[in-house]
Design a protein around this motif. Structure first.
Motif, PDB file in Angstrom:
ATOM      1  N   LEU A 149       0.902 -54.773  19.393  1.00 17.77           N
ATOM      2  CA  LEU A 149       1.925 -54.336  18.425  1.00 17.77           C
ATOM      3  C   LEU A 149       2.936 -55.449  18.170  1.00 17.77           C
ATOM      4  O   LEU A 149       3.432 -55.600  17.055  1.00 17.77           O
ATOM      5  N   SER A 150       3.213 -56.261  19.206  1.00 18.13           N
ATOM      6  CA  SER A 150       4.186 -57.351  19.014  1.00 18.13           C
ATOM      7  C   SER A 150       3.652 -58.375  18.006  1.00 18.13           C
ATOM      8  O   SER A 150       4.419 -58.974  17.262  1.00 18.13           O
ATOM      9  N   LYS A 151       2.334 -58.519  17.959  1.00 21.95           N
ATOM     10  CA  LYS A 151       1.730 -59.456  16.993  1.00 21.95           C
ATOM     11  C   LYS A 151       1.803 -58.910  15.562  1.00 21.95           C
ATOM     12  O   LYS A 151       1.610 -59.648  14.602  1.00 21.95           O
ATOM     13  N   LEU A 152       2.046 -57.602  15.437  1.00 16.77           N
ATOM     14  CA  LEU A 152       2.121 -56.976  14.110  1.00 16.77           C
ATOM     15  C   LEU A 152       3.564 -56.727  13.666  1.00 16.77           C
ATOM     16  O   LEU A 152       3.792 -56.204  12.578  1.00 16.77           O
ATOM     17  N   GLU A 153       4.521 -57.133  14.509  1.00 13.51           N
ATOM     18  CA  GLU A 153       5.929 -56.845  14.195  1.00 13.51           C
ATOM     19  C   GLU A 153       6.369 -57.449  12.875  1.00 13.51           C
ATOM     20  O   GLU A 153       7.200 -56.888  12.174  1.00 13.51           O
ATOM     21  N   TYR A 154       5.801 -58.617  12.532  1.00 13.38           N
ATOM     22  CA  TYR A 154       6.201 -59.323  11.309  1.00 13.38           C
ATOM     23  C   TYR A 154       5.976 -58.471  10.060  1.00 13.38           C
ATOM     24  O   TYR A 154       6.590 -58.706   9.020  1.00 13.38           O
ATOM     25  N   ARG A 155       5.099 -57.471  10.165  1.00 15.28           N
ATOM     26  CA  ARG A 155       4.807 -56.634   9.002  1.00 15.28           C
ATOM     27  C   ARG A 155       5.953 -55.673   8.686  1.00 15.28           C
ATOM     28  O   ARG A 155       5.977 -55.078   7.623  1.00 15.28           O
ATOM     29  N   GLY A 156       6.870 -55.506   9.632  1.00 16.24           N
ATOM     30  CA  GLY A 156       7.991 -54.597   9.435  1.00 16.24           C
ATOM     31  C   GLY A 156       7.666 -53.214   9.957  1.00 16.24           C
ATOM     32  O   GLY A 156       6.507 -52.780   9.889  1.00 16.24           O
ATOM     33  N   TYR A 157       8.678 -52.505  10.511  1.00 17.07           N
ATOM     34  CA  TYR A 157       8.470 -51.164  11.058  1.00 17.07           C
ATOM     35  C   TYR A 157       9.827 -50.580  11.419  1.00 17.07           C
ATOM     36  O   TYR A 157      10.829 -51.298  11.487  1.00 17.07           O
ATOM     37  N   ASP A 158       9.844 -49.253  11.654  1.00 17.99           N
ATOM     38  CA  ASP A 158      11.105 -48.620  12.040  1.00 17.99           C
ATOM     39  C   ASP A 158      11.013 -47.907  13.385  1.00 17.99           C
ATOM     40  O   ASP A 158      11.998 -47.396  13.895  1.00 17.99           O
ATOM     41  N   SER A 159       9.791 -47.821  13.948  1.00 18.66           N
ATOM     42  CA  SER A 159       9.626 -47.154  15.237  1.00 18.66           C
ATOM     43  C   SER A 159       8.277 -47.549  15.826  1.00 18.66           C
ATOM     44  O   SER A 159       7.426 -48.091  15.101  1.00 18.66           O
ATOM     45  N   ALA A 160       8.106 -47.259  17.111  1.00 14.02           N
ATOM     46  CA  ALA A 160       6.857 -47.653  17.770  1.00 14.02           C
ATOM     47  C   ALA A 160       6.489 -46.638  18.844  1.00 14.02           C
ATOM     48  O   ALA A 160       7.377 -46.025  19.452  1.00 14.02           O
ATOM     49  N   GLY A 161       5.185 -46.473  19.043  1.00 20.97           N
ATOM     50  CA  GLY A 161       4.761 -45.502  20.055  1.00 20.97           C
ATOM     51  C   GLY A 161       3.351 -45.750  20.550  1.00 20.97           C
ATOM     52  O   GLY A 161       2.574 -46.493  19.928  1.00 20.97           O
ATOM     53  N   VAL A 162       3.048 -45.111  21.692  1.00 23.15           N
ATOM     54  CA  VAL A 162       1.691 -45.194  22.262  1.00 23.15           C
ATOM     55  C   VAL A 162       1.271 -43.819  22.775  1.00 23.15           C
ATOM     56  O   VAL A 162       2.114 -42.985  23.116  1.00 23.15           O
ATOM     57  N   ALA A 163      -0.048 -43.607  22.829  1.00 20.40           N
ATOM     58  CA  ALA A 163      -0.631 -42.473  23.558  1.00 20.40           C
ATOM     59  C   ALA A 163      -1.704 -43.074  24.457  1.00 20.40           C
ATOM     60  O   ALA A 163      -2.534 -43.859  23.995  1.00 20.40           O
ATOM     61  N   VAL A 164      -1.632 -42.714  25.749  1.00 17.65           N
ATOM     62  CA  VAL A 164      -2.575 -43.280  26.716  1.00 17.65           C
ATOM     63  C   VAL A 164      -3.174 -42.161  27.551  1.00 17.65           C
ATOM     64  O   VAL A 164      -2.448 -41.260  28.013  1.00 17.65           O
TER      65      VAL A 164
END
Ligand code: GLU
Length: 162
Positions: free
Chosen positions: A21-36
């Motif tokens: 996800l850190s490699k995709l941060e440049y695309r812009g976002y407002d929140s982040a999450g995971v399900a494991v």
């Protein structure tokens, strides 16, 4: 534009998901999450409005151990940026988790149909119809083969989406 990462392998899933996800941060976002999948046949879901660092810090303090997971950075289209509206979205039993990029044009129609079947929604997103629709098809299928039943439920749900 938001981002999606999935992992199945020998490493701790959250390490790979957060790194991806850190490699995709440049695309812009407002929140982040995971399900494991925590290895006890349970999905652990963590999701937060704000920077990926908020999620990463939470996972550092209270790690989820597991080797299969999905991660998402959201760019809100339906519903304000908030913890509840962040992805992954899930069914009531938290057995099905979904991340999604884009827009489900017919989500209001699908949501109304699911509500008529007794499904409840906790977010304002279009995405939340998906795990519930999969749940609906899965639980209404009386076949015994869980894997086939699940695949069929996903296919049926996807074919309902516009
Ligand atoms: N429509 C979804 C939402 O608002 C997904 C947005 C996205 O592509 O991140 O949650």
């Amino acid at each position: 534009m938001c981002g999606i990462v999935g992992y199945l392998g020998n490493r701790q899933a959250t390490d790979v998901l957060v790194d991806g996800l850190s490699k995709l941060e440049y695309r812009g976002y407002d929140s982040a999450g995971v399900a494991v999948n925590n290895g006890k046949n349970e999905l652990e879901i963590r999701k937060f409005q704000g920077r990926l660092a908020v999620l990463a810090e939470d996972l550092e303090k209270n790690p989820i151990k597991g080797h299969l997971g999905i991660g998402h950075t959201r760019w809100a289209t339906h519903g304000v940026p908030s913890d509840v509206n962040s992805h992954p979205h899930f069914n009531k039993e938290k057995t099905i988790a979904v991340v999604h990029n884009g827009i489900i044009e017919n989500y209001l129609e699908l949501k109304a149909e699911l509500q008529a079947e007794g499904y409840e929604f906790i977010s304002q997103t279009d995405t939340e119809v998906v795990p519930n629709l999969i749940d609906y098809y899965f639980t209404s299928d009386k076949s015994q083969n869980t894997i086939e039943k699940f695949l069929r439920a996903v296919k049926n749900a996807v074919s309902d989406l516009k």
